[in-house]
Design an enzyme around this catalytic site. Structure first.
Site, PDB file in Angstrom:
ATOM      1  N   ASP A   9       0.671  -0.860   0.223  1.00 51.22           N
ATOM      2  CA  ASP A   9      -0.335  -0.022  -0.248  1.00 51.22           C
ATOM      3  C   ASP A   9       1.192   1.233  -0.392  1.00 51.22           C
ATOM      4  OD1 ASP A   9      -1.244   2.329   0.576  1.00 51.22           O
ATOM      5  OD2 ASP A   9      -2.580   0.978   2.311  1.00 51.22           O
ATOM      6  N   ILE A  10       0.941   2.019  -1.130  1.00 53.62           N
ATOM      7  CA  ILE A  10       1.766   2.793  -0.861  1.00 53.62           C
ATOM      8  C   ILE A  10       1.524   4.719   0.176  1.00 53.62           C
ATOM      9  CG2 ILE A  10      -0.045   4.556  -2.140  1.00 53.62           C
ATOM     10  CD1 ILE A  10       2.610   5.301  -4.453  1.00 53.62           C
ATOM     11  N   ASN A  23      -7.666  12.615 -10.613  1.00 52.98           N
ATOM     12  CA  ASN A  23      -8.160  13.004 -11.914  1.00 52.98           C
ATOM     13  C   ASN A  23      -7.364  14.653 -11.904  1.00 52.98           C
ATOM     14  OD1 ASN A  23     -10.288  13.898 -11.019  1.00 52.98           O
ATOM     15  ND2 ASN A  23     -10.385  12.369 -10.141  1.00 52.98           N
ATOM     16  N   GLY A  31      -9.802   4.279  -6.401  1.00 50.17           N
ATOM     17  CA  GLY A  31      -8.593   3.757  -5.999  1.00 50.17           C
ATOM     18  C   GLY A  31      -7.753   4.155  -5.608  1.00 50.17           C
ATOM     19  N   VAL A  32      -6.142   4.133  -5.933  1.00 46.94           N
ATOM     20  CA  VAL A  32      -5.039   4.916  -4.856  1.00 46.94           C
ATOM     21  C   VAL A  32      -5.621   5.938  -4.807  1.00 46.94           C
ATOM     22  CG1 VAL A  32      -3.293   5.937  -6.904  1.00 46.94           C
ATOM     23  CG2 VAL A  32      -2.113   4.554  -4.834  1.00 46.94           C
ATOM     24  N   ASP A  33      -6.314   7.055  -5.279  1.00 47.16           N
ATOM     25  CA  ASP A  33      -6.853   8.940  -5.441  1.00 47.16           C
ATOM     26  C   ASP A  33      -7.372   8.586  -3.934  1.00 47.16           C
ATOM     27  OD1 ASP A  33      -6.754  11.094  -5.409  1.00 47.16           O
ATOM     28  OD2 ASP A  33      -8.409  10.588  -7.265  1.00 47.16           O
ATOM     29  N   SER A 121      -2.682   5.251 -14.482  1.00 48.86           N
ATOM     30  CA  SER A 121      -3.160   4.524 -15.021  1.00 48.86           C
ATOM     31  C   SER A 121      -3.366   3.076 -16.197  1.00 48.86           C
ATOM     32  CB  SER A 121      -2.807   5.085 -16.127  1.00 48.86           C
ATOM     33  OG  SER A 121      -3.010   6.848 -16.579  1.00 48.86           O
ATOM     34  N   TYR A 125      -8.256   3.501 -14.598  1.00 51.26           N
ATOM     35  CA  TYR A 125      -8.378   4.447 -16.236  1.00 51.26           C
ATOM     36  C   TYR A 125      -7.840   3.286 -18.117  1.00 51.26           C
ATOM     37  CZ  TYR A 125      -8.790   9.090 -14.966  1.00 51.26           C
ATOM     38  OH  TYR A 125      -9.065  10.520 -14.549  1.00 51.26           O
TER      39      TYR A 125
HETATM   40  N1  AR6 Z   1      -1.202   1.347  -3.085  1.00 48.78           N
HETATM   41  C1  AR6 Z   1      -1.147   0.890  -4.094  1.00 48.78           C
HETATM   42  N2  AR6 Z   1      -1.496   1.249  -5.668  1.00 48.78           N
HETATM   43  C2  AR6 Z   1      -2.641   0.863  -5.235  1.00 48.78           C
HETATM   44  C3  AR6 Z   1      -3.569   1.187  -4.251  1.00 48.78           C
HETATM   45  C4  AR6 Z   1      -2.205   1.681  -3.248  1.00 48.78           C
HETATM   46  N3  AR6 Z   1      -2.981   1.797  -1.834  1.00 48.78           N
HETATM   47  N4  AR6 Z   1      -5.267   1.422  -4.722  1.00 48.78           N
HETATM   48  C5  AR6 Z   1      -4.662   0.909  -5.782  1.00 48.78           C
HETATM   49  N5  AR6 Z   1      -3.761   0.664  -6.031  1.00 48.78           N
HETATM   50  P1  AR6 Z   1      -5.629   3.731 -10.350  1.00 48.78           P
HETATM   51  P2  AR6 Z   1      -5.342   5.081 -12.275  1.00 48.78           P
HETATM   52  C6  AR6 Z   1      -3.711  -0.032  -8.048  1.00 48.78           C
HETATM   53  O1  AR6 Z   1      -7.569   2.483 -10.730  1.00 48.78           O
HETATM   54  O2  AR6 Z   1      -6.164   3.871 -13.393  1.00 48.78           O
HETATM   55  C7  AR6 Z   1      -9.410   7.258  -9.062  1.00 48.78           C
HETATM   56  O3  AR6 Z   1     -10.288   7.517  -9.075  1.00 48.78           O
HETATM   57  C8  AR6 Z   1      -4.619  -0.073  -7.871  1.00 48.78           C
HETATM   58  O4  AR6 Z   1      -4.523  -1.611  -7.689  1.00 48.78           O
HETATM   59  O5  AR6 Z   1      -6.407   3.573  -8.409  1.00 48.78           O
HETATM   60  O6  AR6 Z   1      -4.797   5.826 -13.378  1.00 48.78           O
HETATM   61  C9  AR6 Z   1      -8.654   8.783  -9.946  1.00 48.78           C
HETATM   62  O7  AR6 Z   1      -9.555   9.484  -9.239  1.00 48.78           O
HETATM   63  C10 AR6 Z   1      -3.913  -0.466 -10.152  1.00 48.78           C
HETATM   64  O8  AR6 Z   1      -2.598  -1.245 -10.267  1.00 48.78           O
HETATM   65  O9  AR6 Z   1      -5.516   4.730 -11.002  1.00 48.78           O
HETATM   66  C11 AR6 Z   1      -8.984   8.453 -10.814  1.00 48.78           C
HETATM   67  O10 AR6 Z   1     -10.435   9.691 -11.068  1.00 48.78           O
HETATM   68  C12 AR6 Z   1      -2.447   1.056  -9.882  1.00 48.78           C
HETATM   69  O11 AR6 Z   1      -2.698   1.533  -8.560  1.00 48.78           O
HETATM   70  C13 AR6 Z   1      -8.314   7.242 -12.240  1.00 48.78           C
HETATM   71  O12 AR6 Z   1      -9.063   6.756 -10.427  1.00 48.78           O
HETATM   72  C14 AR6 Z   1      -3.704   2.240 -10.778  1.00 48.78           C
HETATM   73  O13 AR6 Z   1      -5.076   2.111 -10.293  1.00 48.78           O
HETATM   74  C15 AR6 Z   1      -7.302   7.418 -12.503  1.00 48.78           C
HETATM   75  O14 AR6 Z   1      -7.542   6.132 -12.747  1.00 48.78           O
END
Ligand code: AR6
Length: 168
Positions: A9-10, A23, A31-33, A121, A125
């Protein structure tokens, strides 16, 4: 510069800067956001709202990066970037490269010595994780950093970590 690939977990990483796959609204999401905003506390959203009011009235463009404090996180800064959304037809790899490159360059300009990246992404995304990993590793290697000595790619699953190991 050293590149480490870590599963986890980052939000828990003890690095100077963590990168948020945000975004354009900068106002949070899933997600991570979502995880970063939850762990950093409501002050992070306030800082992002302030950025929107002052500097990014139309939102942060894809491929750009901006920094805020990290508040309740162990890191000092959150670098917010916006990766391209494959599902929305944003399929130019230069935009993806820019998200990684600009984030690292900004962290370096702040004096960070260590930076953690998620797989920008590669989640909501919808980009192919192999393309994300290749692009991320290349972008980081091309950057001419002054202070950053360690880049961590922090992947949420073993499968994603394996993809990054193959690209590194
Ligand atoms: N630590 C590390 N990686 C993570 C964590 C975490 N706590 N949580 C998720 N991931 P994403 P995107 C991974 O969807 O594709 C948001 O709603 C996840 O499994 O977070 O750039 C934003 O607001 C995946 O491998 O980012 C945007 O609207 C990676 O992080 C949109 O999602 C990226 O997944 C951005 O989409």
């Amino acid at each position: 510069m050293r590149i480490d690939i870590v599963t986890g977990d980052i939000t828990t990483r003890r690095v100077d800067a963590i990168v948020n796959a945000a975004n354009s609204s900068l106002l949070g999401g899933g997600g991570v956001d979502g995880a970063i905003h939850l762990a950093a506390g409501p002050e992070l959203l306030e800082a992002c709202q302030e950025l929107r009011r002052k500097d990014y009235r139309d939102g942060l463009p894809v491929g750009h990066a901006v920094a805020t404090p990290a508040f309740r996180l162990p890191a000092r800064w959150v670098i917010h970037t916006v990766g391209p959304n494959w599902h929305a037809g944003q399929r130019d790899p230069d935009l993806l490269r820019s998200a990684f490159f600009e984030s690292l360059t900004l962290a370096d300009s702040l004096g960070a010595t260590s930076v953690a990246f998620p797989a920008i992404s590669a989640g909501i995304y919808g980009w192919d994780p192999r393309v994300v990993a290749r692009t991320a590793v290349d972008a980081v290697r091309e950057a001419d950093t002054q202070t950053v000595e360690l880049v961590e790619f922090v992947l949420f699953s073993e499968d994603m970590a394996d993809v990054f190991v193959a690209a590194a």
